[in-house]
Scaffold this motif. Structure first.
Motif, PDB file in Angstrom:
ATOM      1  N   TYR A  37       0.811  -1.215   0.000  1.00  0.00           N
ATOM      2  CA  TYR A  37       0.000   0.000   0.000  1.00  0.00           C
ATOM      3  C   TYR A  37       0.850   1.273   0.000  1.00  0.00           C
ATOM      4  CZ  TYR A  37      -3.645   3.328   1.012  1.00  0.00           C
ATOM      5  OH  TYR A  37      -4.496   4.400   0.936  1.00  0.00           O
ATOM      6  N   SER A  38       1.868   1.347   0.810  1.00  0.00           N
ATOM      7  CA  SER A  38       2.691   2.554   0.872  1.00  0.00           C
ATOM      8  C   SER A  38       4.152   2.261   0.552  1.00  0.00           C
ATOM      9  CB  SER A  38       2.571   3.202   2.252  1.00  0.00           C
ATOM     10  OG  SER A  38       3.031   2.314   3.245  1.00  0.00           O
ATOM     11  N   VAL A  39       4.393   1.248  -0.276  1.00  0.00           N
ATOM     12  CA  VAL A  39       5.754   0.859  -0.650  1.00  0.00           C
ATOM     13  C   VAL A  39       5.831   0.697  -2.168  1.00  0.00           C
ATOM     14  CG1 VAL A  39       7.604  -0.825  -0.335  1.00  0.00           C
ATOM     15  CG2 VAL A  39       6.012  -0.364   1.543  1.00  0.00           C
ATOM     16  N   PHE A  40       6.840   1.342  -2.763  1.00  0.00           N
ATOM     17  CA  PHE A  40       7.018   1.299  -4.209  1.00  0.00           C
ATOM     18  C   PHE A  40       8.439   0.866  -4.542  1.00  0.00           C
ATOM     19  CE2 PHE A  40       3.388   3.917  -3.693  1.00  0.00           C
ATOM     20  CZ  PHE A  40       2.667   3.857  -4.871  1.00  0.00           C
ATOM     21  N   VAL A  41       8.603   0.260  -5.722  1.00  0.00           N
ATOM     22  CA  VAL A  41       9.909  -0.050  -6.284  1.00  0.00           C
ATOM     23  C   VAL A  41      10.046   0.809  -7.535  1.00  0.00           C
ATOM     24  CG1 VAL A  41      11.328  -1.816  -7.382  1.00  0.00           C
ATOM     25  CG2 VAL A  41       9.972  -2.395  -5.371  1.00  0.00           C
ATOM     26  N   VAL A  42      11.124   1.597  -7.585  1.00  0.00           N
ATOM     27  CA  VAL A  42      11.329   2.553  -8.663  1.00  0.00           C
ATOM     28  C   VAL A  42      12.729   2.383  -9.232  1.00  0.00           C
ATOM     29  CG1 VAL A  42      11.435   5.018  -9.204  1.00  0.00           C
ATOM     30  CG2 VAL A  42       9.766   4.199  -7.539  1.00  0.00           C
ATOM     31  N   ASP A  43      12.849   2.289 -10.562  1.00  0.00           N
ATOM     32  CA  ASP A  43      14.144   2.245 -11.241  1.00  0.00           C
ATOM     33  C   ASP A  43      14.393   3.607 -11.874  1.00  0.00           C
ATOM     34  OD1 ASP A  43      13.890  -1.154 -12.605  1.00  0.00           O
ATOM     35  OD2 ASP A  43      14.180  -0.428 -10.563  1.00  0.00           O
ATOM     36  N   VAL A  44      15.415   4.316 -11.420  1.00  0.00           N
ATOM     37  CA  VAL A  44      15.700   5.657 -11.931  1.00  0.00           C
ATOM     38  C   VAL A  44      17.202   5.927 -11.933  1.00  0.00           C
ATOM     39  CG1 VAL A  44      13.520   6.760 -11.269  1.00  0.00           C
ATOM     40  CG2 VAL A  44      15.362   6.659  -9.627  1.00  0.00           C
ATOM     41  N   SER A  45      17.601   6.844 -12.796  1.00  0.00           N
ATOM     42  CA  SER A  45      18.987   7.318 -12.799  1.00  0.00           C
ATOM     43  C   SER A  45      19.177   8.250 -11.608  1.00  0.00           C
ATOM     44  CB  SER A  45      19.285   8.071 -14.095  1.00  0.00           C
ATOM     45  OG  SER A  45      18.523   9.270 -14.138  1.00  0.00           O
ATOM     46  N   ALA A  46      20.414   8.581 -11.316  1.00  0.00           N
ATOM     47  CA  ALA A  46      20.716   9.469 -10.188  1.00  0.00           C
ATOM     48  C   ALA A  46      20.044  10.830 -10.369  1.00  0.00           C
ATOM     49  CB  ALA A  46      22.224   9.623 -10.030  1.00  0.00           C
ATOM     50  N   ALA A  47      20.097  11.367 -11.580  1.00  0.00           N
ATOM     51  CA  ALA A  47      19.498  12.681 -11.839  1.00  0.00           C
ATOM     52  C   ALA A  47      17.982  12.636 -11.672  1.00  0.00           C
ATOM     53  CB  ALA A  47      19.855  13.155 -13.239  1.00  0.00           C
ATOM     54  N   ARG A  48      17.352  11.592 -12.175  1.00  0.00           N
ATOM     55  CA  ARG A  48      15.895  11.464 -12.033  1.00  0.00           C
ATOM     56  C   ARG A  48      15.506  11.256 -10.571  1.00  0.00           C
ATOM     57  NH1 ARG A  48      12.393   9.905 -16.766  1.00  0.00           N
ATOM     58  NH2 ARG A  48      11.043   9.448 -15.008  1.00  0.00           N
ATOM     59  N   MET A  49      16.357  10.558  -9.815  1.00  0.00           N
ATOM     60  CA  MET A  49      16.059  10.349  -8.398  1.00  0.00           C
ATOM     61  C   MET A  49      16.076  11.672  -7.651  1.00  0.00           C
ATOM     62  SD  MET A  49      15.081   8.174  -6.335  1.00  0.00           S
ATOM     63  CE  MET A  49      14.820   8.069  -4.597  1.00  0.00           C
ATOM     64  N   LEU A  50      17.032  12.531  -7.970  1.00  0.00           N
ATOM     65  CA  LEU A  50      17.077  13.856  -7.338  1.00  0.00           C
ATOM     66  C   LEU A  50      15.816  14.653  -7.654  1.00  0.00           C
ATOM     67  CD1 LEU A  50      20.798  14.900  -7.841  1.00  0.00           C
ATOM     68  CD2 LEU A  50      19.649  14.313  -5.693  1.00  0.00           C
ATOM     69  N   ARG A  51      15.373  14.596  -8.924  1.00  0.00           N
ATOM     70  CA  ARG A  51      14.142  15.304  -9.298  1.00  0.00           C
ATOM     71  C   ARG A  51      12.934  14.704  -8.588  1.00  0.00           C
ATOM     72  NH1 ARG A  51      16.724  15.408 -14.459  1.00  0.00           N
ATOM     73  NH2 ARG A  51      15.519  13.611 -15.160  1.00  0.00           N
ATOM     74  N   LEU A  52      12.894  13.368  -8.481  1.00  0.00           N
ATOM     75  CA  LEU A  52      11.792  12.705  -7.792  1.00  0.00           C
ATOM     76  C   LEU A  52      11.770  13.084  -6.311  1.00  0.00           C
ATOM     77  CD1 LEU A  52       9.421  10.752  -7.717  1.00  0.00           C
ATOM     78  CD2 LEU A  52      11.071   8.864  -7.509  1.00  0.00           C
ATOM     79  N   GLN A  53      12.930  13.100  -5.660  1.00  0.00           N
ATOM     80  CA  GLN A  53      12.993  13.487  -4.254  1.00  0.00           C
ATOM     81  C   GLN A  53      12.527  14.931  -4.063  1.00  0.00           C
ATOM     82  OE1 GLN A  53      17.102  12.464  -3.451  1.00  0.00           O
ATOM     83  NE2 GLN A  53      16.489  10.603  -2.390  1.00  0.00           N
ATOM     84  N   HIS A  54      12.896  15.801  -4.991  1.00  0.00           N
ATOM     85  CA  HIS A  54      12.464  17.204  -4.928  1.00  0.00           C
ATOM     86  C   HIS A  54      10.941  17.294  -5.086  1.00  0.00           C
ATOM     87  CE1 HIS A  54      12.740  21.542  -5.285  1.00  0.00           C
ATOM     88  NE2 HIS A  54      11.978  21.460  -6.366  1.00  0.00           N
ATOM     89  N   GLU A  55      10.392  16.524  -6.020  1.00  0.00           N
ATOM     90  CA  GLU A  55       8.942  16.516  -6.236  1.00  0.00           C
ATOM     91  C   GLU A  55       8.219  15.999  -4.990  1.00  0.00           C
ATOM     92  OE1 GLU A  55       5.628  14.680  -9.341  1.00  0.00           O
ATOM     93  OE2 GLU A  55       7.752  14.312  -9.714  1.00  0.00           O
TER      94      GLU A  55
END
Length: 100
Positions: A37-55
Protein backbone atom coordinates in the motif's frame (compact mmCIF):
# COMPACT_ATOMS: atom_id res chain seq x y z
CA UNK A 1 17.54 6.84 -19.75
CA UNK A 2 19.81 3.90 -20.19
CA UNK A 3 18.90 1.05 -17.89
CA UNK A 4 22.66 0.64 -17.27
CA UNK A 5 22.73 3.74 -15.07
CA UNK A 6 19.43 3.13 -13.27
CA UNK A 7 19.32 2.12 -9.65
CA UNK A 8 16.41 0.29 -8.04
CA UNK A 9 14.99 2.10 -5.04
CA UNK A 10 12.52 0.88 -2.48
CA UNK A 11 10.46 3.90 -1.41
CA UNK A 12 8.13 3.71 1.58
CA UNK A 13 6.07 6.45 3.13
CA UNK A 14 3.90 7.28 6.11
CA UNK A 15 1.73 10.29 5.31
CA UNK A 16 -0.84 11.56 7.79
CA UNK A 17 -3.21 13.38 5.42
CA UNK A 18 -5.35 11.43 2.90
CA UNK A 19 -5.02 14.06 0.17
CA UNK A 20 -1.22 14.30 0.45
CA UNK A 21 -0.99 10.50 0.60
CA UNK A 22 -3.04 10.15 -2.61
CA UNK A 23 -0.91 12.73 -4.41
CA UNK A 24 2.29 10.99 -3.33
CA UNK A 25 0.97 7.59 -4.44
CA UNK A 26 0.02 8.99 -7.87
CA UNK A 27 3.47 10.55 -8.20
CA UNK A 28 5.20 7.26 -7.39
CA UNK A 29 2.90 5.27 -9.70
CA UNK A 30 4.22 7.39 -12.59
CA UNK A 31 7.76 6.24 -11.75
CA UNK A 32 7.50 2.65 -10.55
CA UNK A 33 5.55 -0.30 -9.21
CA UNK A 34 3.46 -0.38 -6.06
CA UNK A 35 4.43 -3.50 -4.09
CA UNK A 36 2.45 -2.71 -0.95
CA UNK A 37 0.00 0.00 0.00
CA UNK A 38 2.69 2.55 0.87
CA UNK A 39 5.75 0.86 -0.65
CA UNK A 40 7.02 1.30 -4.21
CA UNK A 41 9.91 -0.05 -6.28
CA UNK A 42 11.33 2.55 -8.66
CA UNK A 43 14.14 2.25 -11.24
CA UNK A 44 15.70 5.66 -11.93
CA UNK A 45 18.99 7.32 -12.80
CA UNK A 46 20.72 9.47 -10.19
CA UNK A 47 19.50 12.68 -11.84
CA UNK A 48 15.90 11.46 -12.03
CA UNK A 49 16.06 10.35 -8.40
CA UNK A 50 17.08 13.86 -7.34
CA UNK A 51 14.14 15.30 -9.30
CA UNK A 52 11.79 12.71 -7.79
CA UNK A 53 12.99 13.49 -4.25
CA UNK A 54 12.46 17.20 -4.93
CA UNK A 55 8.94 16.52 -6.24
CA UNK A 56 8.13 14.36 -3.21
CA UNK A 57 9.46 17.04 -0.83
CA UNK A 58 6.90 19.40 -2.35
CA UNK A 59 4.06 16.95 -1.70
CA UNK A 60 4.65 16.17 1.97
CA UNK A 61 4.76 18.10 5.23
CA UNK A 62 8.09 17.15 6.80
CA UNK A 63 6.96 17.63 10.42
CA UNK A 64 3.99 15.25 9.92
CA UNK A 65 5.03 12.80 7.18
CA UNK A 66 8.02 10.60 6.38
CA UNK A 67 9.47 9.01 3.25
CA UNK A 68 12.26 6.42 3.24
CA UNK A 69 14.48 5.83 0.20
CA UNK A 70 16.45 2.56 0.09
CA UNK A 71 18.95 2.17 -2.77
CA UNK A 72 18.90 -1.54 -3.68
CA UNK A 73 21.71 -1.18 -6.22
CA UNK A 74 22.03 -1.16 -10.00
CA UNK A 75 18.62 -2.09 -11.41
CA UNK A 76 19.95 -4.57 -13.97
CA UNK A 77 21.65 -6.58 -11.22
CA UNK A 78 18.69 -6.70 -8.82
CA UNK A 79 16.85 -9.94 -9.58
CA UNK A 80 13.12 -9.98 -8.80
CA UNK A 81 13.63 -13.56 -7.53
CA UNK A 82 15.51 -12.04 -4.56
CA UNK A 83 12.23 -10.59 -3.24
CA UNK A 84 10.45 -12.84 -0.79
CA UNK A 85 6.76 -12.22 -0.29
CA UNK A 86 4.53 -13.94 2.23
CA UNK A 87 0.87 -13.70 1.26
CA UNK A 88 -0.50 -11.86 -1.75
CA UNK A 89 2.22 -10.42 -3.96
CA UNK A 90 2.20 -7.67 -6.55
CA UNK A 91 4.04 -7.44 -9.83
CA UNK A 92 7.51 -5.89 -9.87
CA UNK A 93 8.91 -4.96 -13.27
CA UNK A 94 12.01 -7.01 -14.07
CA UNK A 95 15.32 -5.44 -14.89
CA UNK A 96 15.54 -6.95 -18.38
CA UNK A 97 14.81 -5.14 -21.64
CA UNK A 98 11.49 -3.37 -22.01
CA UNK A 99 9.76 -3.97 -25.33
CA UNK A 100 7.12 -1.44 -26.35
Amino acid sequence: MSRDDAHRFLIAYDVADDRRRDRLAKCLLRHGDRVQYSVFVVDVSAARMLRLQHEIAGLIVAVEDSVIYCDLGVARSVDVARYRVVGRSRHVTGSGPIII
